[in-house]
Design a protein around this motif. Structure first.
Motif, short mmCIF file in Angstrom:
data_model
loop_
_atom_site.label_atom_id
_atom_site.label_comp_id
_atom_site.label_asym_id
_atom_site.label_seq_id
_atom_site.Cartn_x
_atom_site.Cartn_y
_atom_site.Cartn_z
N SER A 183 -14.33 13.87 -11.42
CA SER A 183 -15.52 12.14 -10.00
C SER A 183 -14.20 11.52 -11.03
N ILE A 184 -14.00 10.93 -12.40
CA ILE A 184 -13.49 9.86 -12.29
C ILE A 184 -12.22 10.02 -12.55
N ALA A 185 -11.45 11.03 -12.91
CA ALA A 185 -10.09 12.07 -13.35
C ALA A 185 -9.08 11.59 -11.89
N ARG A 186 -9.80 11.42 -10.54
CA ARG A 186 -8.98 11.71 -9.74
C ARG A 186 -8.75 9.96 -10.00
N MET A 187 -9.73 9.12 -9.87
CA MET A 187 -9.17 7.87 -9.98
C MET A 187 -7.99 7.88 -11.23
N ARG A 188 -8.78 7.54 -11.91
CA ARG A 188 -7.47 7.59 -13.75
C ARG A 188 -6.34 8.57 -12.88
N LEU A 189 -5.51 9.51 -12.50
CA LEU A 189 -4.72 10.18 -12.47
C LEU A 189 -3.72 9.35 -11.09
N LEU A 190 -5.07 9.19 -10.07
CA LEU A 190 -4.11 8.21 -9.16
C LEU A 190 -3.37 7.30 -9.48
N GLN A 191 -3.95 6.58 -10.37
CA GLN A 191 -3.89 5.07 -11.42
C GLN A 191 -2.32 5.40 -12.02
N LEU A 192 -2.23 6.68 -12.61
CA LEU A 192 -1.47 7.13 -13.95
C LEU A 192 -0.45 7.40 -12.47
N ARG A 193 -0.05 7.63 -12.06
CA ARG A 193 1.42 7.64 -10.46
C ARG A 193 1.91 6.41 -10.36
N LYS A 194 0.79 5.25 -10.83
CA LYS A 194 0.85 4.20 -10.36
C LYS A 194 2.03 3.54 -11.36
N ASP A 195 1.41 3.90 -12.91
CA ASP A 195 1.68 3.14 -13.08
C ASP A 195 3.11 4.19 -14.72
N LEU A 196 3.47 4.85 -14.04
CA LEU A 196 4.76 5.68 -14.37
C LEU A 196 5.19 6.84 -13.30
N ASP A 197 6.48 6.87 -13.36
CA ASP A 197 7.46 7.67 -12.39
C ASP A 197 7.97 8.41 -13.43
N THR A 198 7.31 9.74 -13.43
CA THR A 198 7.83 10.77 -14.67
C THR A 198 9.87 11.05 -14.99
N LYS A 199 9.88 11.38 -13.14
CA LYS A 199 11.53 11.97 -13.45
C LYS A 199 12.16 10.94 -13.63
N GLU A 200 11.79 9.62 -12.89
CA GLU A 200 12.91 8.08 -13.33
C GLU A 200 12.81 7.93 -15.07
N ASN A 201 11.78 7.64 -15.48
CA ASN A 201 11.61 7.58 -16.29
C ASN A 201 12.25 7.86 -18.11
N PHE A 202 11.85 9.86 -17.61
CA PHE A 202 11.87 10.28 -18.80
C PHE A 202 13.22 11.57 -18.61
N ASP A 203 13.62 11.56 -17.66
CA ASP A 203 15.28 11.98 -17.28
C ASP A 203 15.01 14.23 -17.72
N GLY A 204 13.66 14.45 -17.40
CA GLY A 204 14.22 15.70 -17.41
C GLY A 204 13.58 15.89 -19.22
N TYR A 205 13.03 15.36 -19.82
CA TYR A 205 12.88 15.50 -21.72
C TYR A 205 11.44 15.73 -21.87
N VAL A 206 10.74 15.33 -20.62
CA VAL A 206 9.39 15.46 -20.51
C VAL A 206 8.59 16.17 -19.34
N GLY A 207 7.37 16.98 -20.11
CA GLY A 207 7.24 18.43 -18.68
C GLY A 207 5.52 17.73 -19.19
N TRP A 208 4.86 18.41 -17.69
CA TRP A 208 3.77 17.28 -17.22
C TRP A 208 3.28 19.11 -17.11
N ILE A 209 1.67 18.61 -18.19
CA ILE A 209 0.82 19.40 -17.33
C ILE A 209 -0.54 18.78 -17.17
N THR A 210 -1.32 19.85 -16.34
CA THR A 210 -2.39 19.61 -15.96
C THR A 210 -3.66 20.45 -16.64
#
Length: 555
Positions: free
Chosen positions: A459-486
């Motif tokens: 219930s708390i995680a949804r809000m955190r994950l939404l904010q995380l998405r706003k904080d960073l755009d993984t594709k633009e910032n890390f150019d394929g050298y970082v993979g994400w797992i939840t």
């Protein structure tokens, strides 16, 4: 052979460490050439390194190298200790093999170096790595542009020059690369000598296919190692008292005769002898594993020690894995220079610990006391030896090897697994099929970083994950050298329904909260995994610190 070809890396030495390094570098997108001074057809067919420990096996698995080795090797999970013909309970020395946990590889794979090298050469051939034998390095010079190295072809008496960005010395204890680079090799060699002999044997020893320690007063702590293809290795101390019996020196017949003596009261008969060696015991380490920002050392070129704990090849493989991704990503302009500089400091710290440990066990295995021992000199050295092995169990398996804080390994508010350590290989659940997968299976790519989000309370995680998405755009910032797992504690018919939103990267279920607990993230958090599978940073589910970390590590 075309000496006009310029490579990213030239590797001097085609043993297992050089071959493994070349394999990784090629897979990680760099051009590499391996030059070996020996003709492998005429070099010793068997012998040399035999034991691959769990952490080493995990690394080989992550590189897709493990299956052919499992087909050939002997998986040893048990040990035995004998004294005066009677089994010692509880056993000593190798008993850590019986309590290996938190890994799929809960055994030691015994595979002679000949087979390991052949597997690696086949892999290099399959991916098109340039590999040459009978090529001896006789000179090199480096500057800010790169390295020019000169090789002598022993077969044709020709000389060749190679240009490369970097040169790696994986050319053994007498390394030309180390000597020519002027890197001091610090340490010493003792008067103690050991013999190792491999072959097919018959024996009346009750337990003969377990790793054995036979406690002898005349031949030291005798090694009994079951090998691949039904063979066995016997190793013993060749003391001055034994040597005095053979003024003409050691021959194969002498090595066989004393091996039989070392095993008494058990009877041993050699049906075949594949290999034997006599060598002096010593411990040496290069003052640095890199020079002039262009030259690197790996394996025995960087450090030598006894075979008492069977760590030689394992340590070399750890060198190669540590260096390969750092060098490849640096050449490709992905990481900042400070990342590559951590290779020497990290590996020196681990090897120094091994050498201090090796000094003690090599003396005790020769039925002598270390200088620091102030106890009863009439006591049994093998009891102390067993205690040291027990205390060093996590180091022996490799699962407990760790590195301190540096440019890569960042201390933070994260209080679970420490940065620089191997993460727990916890079991997770695949969506849909419900298949169990292990953490190392889902971070199975040694050329990228992984950011793993542990959701905590959903219930708390949804809000955190939404904010995380706003904080960073993984594709633009890390150019394929970082993979994400939840990793989610909530399950559902699909990842979307479990979270109420799309996860970052692939999602896996932690149905019983075990993963969250083992990582110390019951309330949720993010762990960043290095390309070699170690934790390098951790913290809360916030984009700011993740962005800051990768901004300092990646270009």
């Amino acid at each position: 052979m075309d000496e006009d070809t310029e490579y990213d890396i030239v590797i001097v030495g085609g043993g297992p460490v050089g071959l493994l390094l070349a394999y990784q570098l090629k897979r990680f997108g760099t051009s590499v050439c391996v030059l070996e001074q020996h003709d492998k057809q005429s070099q010793d067919a068997y012998g040399r390194a035999i034991a691959l420990f769990p952490r080493t096996l995990e690394m080989l698995d992550q590189l897709d190298l493990i299956e052919p080795m499992l087909q050939l090797g002997f998986a040893c999970r048990t040990s035995v200790t004998y004294k005066d013909g009677e089994r010692v309970l509880p056993g000593r020395v190798w008993t850590f093999m019986e309590n290996i946990q938190d890994t799929s590889y809960d055994f030691v794979l015994v595979l002679r170096q000949m087979y390991t090298e052949q597997i690696l050469r086949d892999k290099l051939s399959a991916i098109g790595v340039a590999y040459y034998q009978a090529m001896e390095c006789i000179d090199f010079r480096s500057d800010e542009k790169g390295v020019v190295s000169t090789f002598h072809n022993r077969a044709t008496d020709q000389k060749f020059n190679f240009k490369s960005k970097y040169l790696v010395g994986a050319d053994g204890g007498r390394s030309f690369v180390r000597r020519h680079a002027g890197i001091p090799f610090e340490g010493d060699t003792s008067d103690d000598k050991w013999i190792r002999i491999d072959g097919v044997v018959e024996t009346d020893m009750p337990i003969s296919r377990s790793y054995g320690a036979i406690e002898s007063k005349t031949h030291g702590n005798v090694l009994w190692a079951p090998l691949d293809h039904g063979a066995t290795r016997i190793g013993y101390a060749y003391s001055s008292q034994i040597a005095s019996k053979y003024p003409e020196g050691v021959t194969q017949e002498v090595a066989e005769k004393e091996a039989i003596e070392s095993m008494k009261p058990f009877n041993v008969t050699f049906k075949e002898i594949h290999w034997w060696t006599l060598y002096s015991i010593g411990q040496r380490i290069a003052k640095t594993f890199s020079a002039e920002d262009r030259i690197f050392l790996c394996g025995d070129a960087a450090h030598t020690h006894s075979s008492g704990a069977a760590q030689g090849l394992n340590t070399g493989i750890h060198d190669a894995v540590n260096l390969a991704w750092k060098l490849a990503l640096h050449i490709r302009g992905v990481t900042n220079p400070a990342v590559l500089q951590t290779y020497s400091t990290e590996r020196i710290s681990a090897v120094q610990r091994l050498i201090e440990y090796d000094k003690d066990i090599s003396i005790l295995m020769s039925h002598k006391w270390p200088a620091w021992y102030t106890g009863d000199r009439n006591a049994d050295p093998y009891i102390v030896l067993g205690t040291i092995f027990e205390k060093a169990a996590s180091f022996n398996t490799g699962l407990g090897i760790s590195y301190t804080s540096n440019h890569l390994n960042r201390l933070s508010e994260f209080q679970g697994v420490r940065a620089g350590n191997r993460p727990p290989d916890v079991e997770l659940t695949m969506p849909g099929t419900g298949r169990k997968v292990r953490f190392q299976e889902i971070t199975h790519n040694m050329a990228k970083f992984w950011a793993v989000v542990f959701t905590g309370d959903i219930s708390i995680a949804r809000m955190r994950l939404l904010q995380l998405r706003k904080d960073l755009d993984t594709k633009e910032n890390f150019d394929g050298y970082v993979g994400w797992i939840t990793v989610s504690v909530a399950a559902g018919c699909s990842p979307y329904e479990a979270l109420g939103m799309d996860p970052l990267g692939n999602l896996f279920f932690d149905l019983e909260y075990v993963a969250h607990q083992k990582f110390g993230l019951e309330s949720g958090g993010i762990v960043i995994i290095r390309p070699d599978g170690l934790v390098c940073a951790g913290g809360s589910i916030e984009g700011a610190w993740v962005r800051d970390y990768f901004s300092s590590v990646l270009q």
